[in-house]
Design an enzyme around this catalytic site. Structure first.
Site, PDB file in Angstrom:
ATOM      1  N   ASP A  21      -9.939  32.956 -10.471  1.00 40.30           N
ATOM      2  CA  ASP A  21      -8.603  33.562 -10.456  1.00 40.30           C
ATOM      3  C   ASP A  21      -8.362  34.372 -11.731  1.00 40.30           C
ATOM      4  OD1 ASP A  21      -6.115  34.143  -9.470  1.00 40.30           O
ATOM      5  OD2 ASP A  21      -5.186  32.294 -10.163  1.00 40.30           O
ATOM      6  N   GLY A  24      -6.891  40.264 -11.346  1.00 42.63           N
ATOM      7  CA  GLY A  24      -5.822  41.266 -11.359  1.00 42.63           C
ATOM      8  C   GLY A  24      -5.145  41.333 -12.719  1.00 42.63           C
ATOM      9  N   ARG A  25      -4.809  40.156 -13.271  1.00 42.13           N
ATOM     10  CA  ARG A  25      -4.126  40.120 -14.572  1.00 42.13           C
ATOM     11  C   ARG A  25      -5.025  40.638 -15.683  1.00 42.13           C
ATOM     12  NH1 ARG A  25      -2.590  34.142 -14.084  1.00 42.13           N
ATOM     13  NH2 ARG A  25      -3.870  34.378 -12.220  1.00 42.13           N
ATOM     14  N   TRP A  26      -6.309  40.334 -15.591  1.00 42.48           N
ATOM     15  CA  TRP A  26      -7.288  40.797 -16.587  1.00 42.48           C
ATOM     16  C   TRP A  26      -7.291  42.330 -16.620  1.00 42.48           C
ATOM     17  CZ3 TRP A  26     -11.787  43.723 -16.702  1.00 42.48           C
ATOM     18  CH2 TRP A  26     -12.636  43.509 -17.801  1.00 42.48           C
ATOM     19  N   ARG A  34      -6.266  46.768 -10.276  1.00 42.91           N
ATOM     20  CA  ARG A  34      -6.732  45.400 -10.013  1.00 42.91           C
ATOM     21  C   ARG A  34      -8.221  45.351  -9.658  1.00 42.91           C
ATOM     22  NH1 ARG A  34      -3.235  41.544  -8.950  1.00 42.91           N
ATOM     23  NH2 ARG A  34      -4.635  40.677  -7.417  1.00 42.91           N
ATOM     24  N   ASN A  69      -5.504  36.210   1.435  1.00 44.33           N
ATOM     25  CA  ASN A  69      -5.805  37.474   0.745  1.00 44.33           C
ATOM     26  C   ASN A  69      -5.767  38.694   1.686  1.00 44.33           C
ATOM     27  OD1 ASN A  69      -8.240  36.091  -1.620  1.00 44.33           O
ATOM     28  ND2 ASN A  69      -6.043  36.410  -1.832  1.00 44.33           N
ATOM     29  N   TRP A  70      -5.855  38.456   3.016  1.00 44.16           N
ATOM     30  CA  TRP A  70      -5.772  39.582   3.965  1.00 44.16           C
ATOM     31  C   TRP A  70      -4.423  40.282   3.872  1.00 44.16           C
ATOM     32  CZ3 TRP A  70     -10.134  41.322   5.740  1.00 44.16           C
ATOM     33  CH2 TRP A  70     -11.169  40.451   6.086  1.00 44.16           C
ATOM     34  N   ARG A 189     -10.588  25.737 -11.839  1.00 43.67           N
ATOM     35  CA  ARG A 189      -9.769  26.925 -11.560  1.00 43.67           C
ATOM     36  C   ARG A 189      -9.547  27.678 -12.862  1.00 43.67           C
ATOM     37  NH1 ARG A 189      -4.983  28.141  -7.549  1.00 43.67           N
ATOM     38  NH2 ARG A 189      -4.668  30.305  -8.120  1.00 43.67           N
ATOM     39  N   ARG A 195      -2.992  25.137  -9.537  1.00 43.64           N
ATOM     40  CA  ARG A 195      -2.785  24.991  -8.099  1.00 43.64           C
ATOM     41  C   ARG A 195      -4.122  24.887  -7.395  1.00 43.64           C
ATOM     42  NH1 ARG A 195       0.793  29.133  -9.040  1.00 43.64           N
ATOM     43  NH2 ARG A 195      -0.767  30.711  -8.598  1.00 43.64           N
ATOM     44  N   GLU A 208     -12.855  15.742  -9.583  1.00 47.40           N
ATOM     45  CA  GLU A 208     -12.204  15.917 -10.879  1.00 47.40           C
ATOM     46  C   GLU A 208     -11.790  17.382 -10.988  1.00 47.40           C
ATOM     47  OE1 GLU A 208     -11.529  13.535 -13.037  1.00 47.40           O
ATOM     48  OE2 GLU A 208     -12.527  12.032 -11.796  1.00 47.40           O
TER      49      GLU A 208
HETATM   50  C1  FPP Z   1      -8.746  36.281  -7.751  1.00 44.04           C
HETATM   51  O1  FPP Z   1      -8.119  37.083  -8.710  1.00 44.04           O
HETATM   52  C2  FPP Z   1     -10.009  36.849  -7.292  1.00 44.04           C
HETATM   53  C3  FPP Z   1     -10.281  37.296  -6.025  1.00 44.04           C
HETATM   54  C4  FPP Z   1      -9.301  37.252  -4.934  1.00 44.04           C
HETATM   55  C5  FPP Z   1     -11.569  37.902  -5.672  1.00 44.04           C
HETATM   56  C6  FPP Z   1     -12.819  37.338  -6.304  1.00 44.04           C
HETATM   57  C7  FPP Z   1     -13.925  38.279  -6.053  1.00 44.04           C
HETATM   58  C8  FPP Z   1     -14.883  38.622  -6.913  1.00 44.04           C
HETATM   59  C9  FPP Z   1     -15.032  38.068  -8.267  1.00 44.04           C
HETATM   60  C10 FPP Z   1     -15.818  39.699  -6.466  1.00 44.04           C
HETATM   61  C11 FPP Z   1     -17.191  39.366  -6.042  1.00 44.04           C
HETATM   62  C12 FPP Z   1     -17.485  38.023  -5.601  1.00 44.04           C
HETATM   63  C13 FPP Z   1     -18.603  37.571  -4.990  1.00 44.04           C
HETATM   64  C14 FPP Z   1     -18.759  36.120  -4.846  1.00 44.04           C
HETATM   65  C15 FPP Z   1     -19.664  38.406  -4.419  1.00 44.04           C
HETATM   66  P1  FPP Z   1      -6.688  37.693  -8.399  1.00 44.04           P
HETATM   67  O2  FPP Z   1      -6.884  39.037  -7.774  1.00 44.04           O
HETATM   68  O3  FPP Z   1      -5.908  36.745  -7.562  1.00 44.04           O
HETATM   69  O4  FPP Z   1      -6.080  37.812  -9.830  1.00 44.04           O
HETATM   70  P2  FPP Z   1      -4.545  37.643 -10.269  1.00 44.04           P
HETATM   71  O5  FPP Z   1      -4.155  36.236  -9.953  1.00 44.04           O
HETATM   72  O6  FPP Z   1      -4.566  37.917 -11.729  1.00 44.04           O
HETATM   73  O7  FPP Z   1      -3.761  38.661  -9.493  1.00 44.04           O
END
Ligand code: FPP
Length: 247
Positions: A21, A24-26, A34, A69-70, A189, A195, A208
């Site tokens: 997780d 997006g924030r990064w 994002r 996420n969809w 996480r 969460r 754990e």
């Molecule tokens: C959550 O960050 C991350 C995702 C929904 C996508 C994870 C996908 C990858 C790292 C790409 C490639 C992966 C593989 C396994 C091939 P967020 O977008 O929810 O971030 P935020 O909470 O800061 O908005």
């Protein structure tokens, strides 16, 4: 701190699951879109997979895309699907080099054809490896999985293959998408959120939990090792009392 040195190789978790997780924030912190964060998240996937294989973790599950996420903007969903295809293609070398087999859990029928095709090909090409299994949770949510398992059981009853008296935890587990995978002992996480977000709800009954404040694109080998050292300090009682645990 060299966390790797502190790991007791005889008490490793067999299965580590990760909610990646904070992409997006990064990206936002850097004034970028994002998807820039997702792209950088791929490096963390590679590092984590290598780190886990190096120390002898047998199963690594990564929550890459949830059912929920969809509902993100179409442009982000499309970018993520494209990134998945590209990553699977590009990282298949890492899988071969580290003798890692790939698996996927989730509603894979809902993935775009190209994503599913590339995924199934990589799964087939790596099925012979048994050093570590990397499981991608894609279009996955625990409630979806549990409802699906209930449907499968109902169908078995309708077909008179089983009766309701046959339903027990073992039968239920056999109807989950994780039926060939042991439950994770450790769930991590990232991003400082506390969460579970509909991830492996059945399977983490006794896991754990470790929460890292790092955003996923910053997560590196040492961060995985730190989580494992922390895991090894805990006493897992499974409902028993301390004195009943064989150390
Ligand atoms: C959550 O960050 C991350 C995702 C929904 C996508 C994870 C996908 C990858 C790292 C790409 C490639 C992966 C593989 C396994 C091939 P967020 O977008 O929810 O971030 P935020 O909470 O800061 O908005």
């Amino acid at each position: 701190m060299d966390w790797k040195e502190k790991i007791d190789k005889d008490r490793l978790p067999r299965h580590v699951a990760i909610i990646m997780d904070g992409n997006g924030r990064w990206a936002k912190q850097r004034g970028k879109f994002r998807t820039f964060g997702h792209q950088h998240g791929v490096k963390s996937v590679r590092e984590t997979a290598e780190a886990a294989a190096e120390i002898g973790i047998r199963y690594l599950t990564l929550y890459a895309f949830s059912t929920e996420n969809w509902t993100r903007p179409k442009s982000e969903v499309n970018a993520l699907m494209k990134l998945l295809v590209r990553t699977i293609n590009k990282e298949s070398k890492t899988l071969h080099e580290n003798k890692i087999s790939l698996k996927a859990i989730g509603n894979l029928d809902s993935l775009p054809d190209i994503t599913r095709r590339e995924l199934f090909e990589a799964i087939k090409e790596t099925q012979q490896y048994d050093r570590m299994t990397m499981i991608l949770a894609l279009s996955y949510s625990s409630r979806w999985e549990i409802v699906n398992a209930a449907k499968t059981i109902a169908q078995k009853i309708e077909a008179k293959e089983i009766s309701s008296a046959d339903i027990d935890q073992k039968l239920f587990e056999s109807c989950l998408t994780t039926n060939t995978i042991p439950d994770p002992e450790l769930l991590i996480r990232t991003s400082g959120e506390y969460r579970i977000s509909n991830f492996l709800l059945w399977q983490i009954a006794y896991s754990e939990l470790f929460f890292s404040t790092k955003y996923w694109p910053d997560f590196r080998k040492e961060d995985l090792y730190e989580a494992i050292v922390d895991f090894q300090k805990r006493e897992r009682r499974f409902g028993k009392i301390s004195e009943q645990i064989i150390k």
